[in-house]
Write an enzyme that holds these catalytic residues in place. Structure first.
Site, short mmCIF file in Angstrom:
data_model
loop_
_atom_site.label_atom_id
_atom_site.label_comp_id
_atom_site.label_asym_id
_atom_site.label_seq_id
_atom_site.Cartn_x
_atom_site.Cartn_y
_atom_site.Cartn_z
N ASP A 165 0.79 -1.27 0.01
CA ASP A 165 0.10 -0.07 -0.09
C ASP A 165 0.86 1.14 -0.05
OD1 ASP A 165 -2.43 -1.55 0.29
OD2 ASP A 165 -1.95 -1.80 2.50
N GLU A 194 -11.51 -1.13 -2.97
CA GLU A 194 -10.93 -0.50 -1.87
C GLU A 194 -9.91 0.31 -2.27
OE1 GLU A 194 -9.69 -3.75 0.62
OE2 GLU A 194 -8.17 -4.66 -0.61
#
Length: 337
Positions: free
Chosen positions: A52, A221
């Protein structure tokens, strides 16, 4: 809905293998282009294990903020965006209030931070949660004088969720309108991605959320919103990750995009399919070696994108990728690998 692919359900396994990723040959990161028409990602060196990655650039320094299994908010830095050094994490020992959200055997597990500078104020949003759970919170920390000053002060939880809510309070990212008004983007699976106005003074939520993307089949997401102008027309672009992350070489993550004339939507993909109805034009998907690209972020001007993908030849270790973004004459970003 039921969480089809628990967020970071096996993250610890893959994050522990990132040390091996640091030994990747420099040429390895240029092997993923699927067509000669696509520019290969940048050649990178140094500390390349990541999950991420949130990319940000100040006047003299490139930054990556990242997920850690139990080490606070992970930080990397670079003078040129190519050679990366692992920095000191933020809140490496954890904060007391995190214990209500993270697993009992963890003290500082942090997911998917979204960091940068708002004027002279450094900020980091981040998530604390546990695998497959809706009991989650988005925290905020700020640093007077900017990121490099390192004067991080806990501002507590700014958004939280619990079982039965329509959203999951993870994957935060700050966005802003062309007029300079700040918004917080967040959400994972369940009803997907939301956007909410925040105070330009405190950066804490100051209005109601709007649902801007949903995919009840694949899940969605990691929303990230920027504005970009083409031929005199400005659009807002929602980048997101779909399908399953965190399963190493078995990950099926892919990066998608849609756009809207307003920051709060409605967003549609290049084919006109609403992102609230599962839409999303694919910008990156698995290659022969590197699998499950996702967890993406961009510079605010839309010129550069960062993401992670899992190395099938290195125990599925998550690796940092960075590339330029090419914008077509039709105003859409083109595939990044």
């Amino acid at each position: 809905m039921t969480l089809a692919f628990p967020r970071l359900a096996t993250a610890a396994r893959w994050l522990h293998s990132t040390r091996a990723a640091l030994a990747l040959p420099l040429a390895a990161l240029s092997m993923v282009a699927t067509s000669a028409a696509l520019a290969a990602p940048w050649t990178l060196s140094g500390s390349l294990g990541t999950h991420d990655p949130d990319i940000y650039k100040t006047s003299a320094t490139w930054w990556i903020f990242e997920t850690t299994d139990n080490g606070g908010i992970g930080v990397k830095f670079s003078s040129d965006g190519h050679a990366w050094t692992q920095g000191q994490p933020i809140f490496s020992g954890g904060l007391s209030w995190w214990k209500s959200y993270i697993p009992a055997n963890k003290t500082a597990q942090v997911w998917a931070p979204g960091c940068g500078e708002w004027g002279s104020l450094g900020y980091c949003y981040y998530a604390v949660s546990s695998f497959g759970s809706q009991k989650s919170a988005i925290g905020l920390t700020t640093s007077a004088g900017g990121i490099a000053a390192g004067k991080w002060v806990d501002q507590g939880a700014v958004v939280s969720s619990q079982a039965g809510d329509t959203f999951n309070a993870i994957d935060p990212a700050l966005a802003k309108t062309v007029g300079g008004s700040p918004y917080l983007v967040y959400g994972s699976f369940w009803n997907g991605i939301f956007i909410r106005p925040v105070s330009s003074t405190t950066l804490k939520p100051s209005g109601n959320p709007t649902n801007i993307a949903r995919d009840t089949v694949n899940g969605i997401e990691n929303g990230f919103v920027i504005s970009h102008a083409t031929n005199g027309t400005t659009w807002y672009y929602l980048f997101a990750s779909k399908n399953a992350c965190c399963q190493g070489a078995n990950s099926t993550y892919r990066i998608v995009v849609g756009r809207s004339s307003a920051i709060t939507g409605p967003y549609v993909d290049k084919a006109g399919v609403a992102m609230m109805s599962g839409g999303g034009t694919v910008l990156a998907s698995s290659g022969s070696r590197f699998k499950g690209p996702g967890g993406q972020s961009l510079l605010a001007d839309g010129s550069v994108i960062a993401w992670h993908a899992y190395d099938a030849q290195n125990n599925g270790a998550p690796v940092l990728f960075i590339n330029n973004v090419t914008w077509g004459s039709d105003g859409w970003p083109q595939a990044v690998w």
